[in-house]
Design a protein around this motif. Sequence first.
Motif, PDB file in Angstrom:
ATOM      1  N   ALA A 104      -1.944  -0.931  -3.977  1.00 52.15           N
ATOM      2  CA  ALA A 104      -3.008   0.061  -3.936  1.00 52.15           C
ATOM      3  C   ALA A 104      -2.363   1.387  -3.600  1.00 52.15           C
ATOM      4  O   ALA A 104      -1.347   1.456  -2.914  1.00 52.15           O
ATOM      5  CB  ALA A 104      -4.048  -0.307  -2.898  1.00 52.15           C
ATOM      6  N   ALA A 115      -9.942   4.394   4.290  1.00 51.07           N
ATOM      7  CA  ALA A 115      -9.301   3.299   3.543  1.00 51.07           C
ATOM      8  C   ALA A 115      -8.857   2.168   4.470  1.00 51.07           C
ATOM      9  O   ALA A 115      -7.942   1.412   4.143  1.00 51.07           O
ATOM     10  CB  ALA A 115      -8.111   3.842   2.763  1.00 51.07           C
ATOM     11  N   ASN A 128      -4.448  -0.643  -7.754  1.00 47.43           N
ATOM     12  CA  ASN A 128      -5.808  -0.402  -7.276  1.00 47.43           C
ATOM     13  C   ASN A 128      -5.942   1.095  -6.940  1.00 47.43           C
ATOM     14  O   ASN A 128      -5.241   1.600  -6.060  1.00 47.43           O
ATOM     15  CB  ASN A 128      -6.043  -1.277  -6.038  1.00 47.43           C
ATOM     16  CG  ASN A 128      -7.355  -0.987  -5.344  1.00 47.43           C
ATOM     17  OD1 ASN A 128      -8.004   0.025  -5.583  1.00 47.43           O
ATOM     18  ND2 ASN A 128      -7.751  -1.896  -4.463  1.00 47.43           N
ATOM     19  N   LEU A 144       0.857  -1.191   0.000  1.00 50.91           N
ATOM     20  CA  LEU A 144       0.000   0.000   0.000  1.00 50.91           C
ATOM     21  C   LEU A 144       0.890   1.238   0.000  1.00 50.91           C
ATOM     22  O   LEU A 144       1.819   1.334   0.802  1.00 50.91           O
ATOM     23  CB  LEU A 144      -0.886  -0.007   1.250  1.00 50.91           C
ATOM     24  CG  LEU A 144      -1.703   1.262   1.522  1.00 50.91           C
ATOM     25  CD1 LEU A 144      -2.662   1.560   0.388  1.00 50.91           C
ATOM     26  CD2 LEU A 144      -2.477   1.118   2.832  1.00 50.91           C
ATOM     27  N   LEU A 203      -7.804  -1.193   3.158  1.00 51.70           N
ATOM     28  CA  LEU A 203      -6.491  -1.342   2.516  1.00 51.70           C
ATOM     29  C   LEU A 203      -5.388  -1.524   3.562  1.00 51.70           C
ATOM     30  O   LEU A 203      -4.465  -2.320   3.379  1.00 51.70           O
ATOM     31  CB  LEU A 203      -6.158  -0.107   1.673  1.00 51.70           C
ATOM     32  CG  LEU A 203      -7.052   0.192   0.473  1.00 51.70           C
ATOM     33  CD1 LEU A 203      -6.534   1.420  -0.262  1.00 51.70           C
ATOM     34  CD2 LEU A 203      -7.096  -1.004  -0.466  1.00 51.70           C
TER      35      LEU A 203
END
Length: 304
Positions: free
Chosen positions: A54, A120, A75, A3, A123
């Motif tokens: 992501a 988020a 993503n 991430l 995530l």
Amino acid sequence: DVLVFGSAIVDFVAYANRLPKAGETLHGHKFMTGFGGKGANQCVAAARLGASTAMLGDDTWGNNYLEQLRSENVNVDFIKQCKNETTGIAQICVSDSGENHIVIVVGANNLLSRDDVIQAKVLFDRAKVLICQFETPLDATLEALRAFNGISILNTAPAVEDTPVDLIKSATILCLNETEAAITTGSEQISTLTQAKVAMEHLLEMGANNVIITLGAMGAVYARREEPETFIHVPAVKVNDVVDTTGAGDAFIGALAYFMAHYPEFPWHQHIGAANQVAAYSVRHPGTQASFPKLDQVNKLTEF
Ligand code: ADP
């Protein structure tokens, strides 16, 4: 797996024989746009190697960049597009002798907030490695680091002289290049391993848990708070045909995140060695994101 909480910036690069003087209008001979921003670069570097990634950020120029990230399998569901702020841009002028002038307007990247971290959460729960930089607001970055339970890599770039200690302490790994290490520790430019060792000790004293300093053609060094005597140098790949070193550090960090997420059982010096291989590929190819390899384009990842 990876991430990225960070910046996306579009580069507008004009090439001219020389740099213009203040107030002067000058004819250039070439113009290019490029996708940049440390966050997006590091994200693409990890995605190219095969990480599921992501990205969390704010953007408006936006659609083109989102398309680019999607085409790299990133993503982008949580990237917000806002109407009232410009996309982050870097206006760059490069002279024939390689000097440059750069003005960066981070624009929408400044809107990334603590709320975005909360929204988020899914995530943050899913990722194995988080990467942050200093091109987005520091309070939101701190929130992101605190919200994450896996391995977090804080790339303190661009460096600031008074890096908040909370940020340094909150990351699993502080990763920075020699110039950034010198600014962060308030020392002279670092050009030897001995100087790098002193800077690492300083950064550990400032509260860092683990430190990696990249040293260009010398590779990288790392030290850990848990084993204060450890100071490990992982040499770079020898490259005789350097084409363009822009983005080498971002290639290194994206790759480091990928290898740590995929091979957690391996020791760090092997992750760093593999990241050196990826960064070496990038210096042998032109461009920033364009120079990042796919996994099968990198040799000698034999240890994996
Ligand atoms: P930055 O791009 O942030 O200035 P560095 O210059 O430290 O970062 O480079 C990052 C990594 O890229 C290094 O740790 C090394 O692995 C690789 N690298 C950079 N320059 C070279 C080079 N001339 N030869 C081989 N590898 C390089």
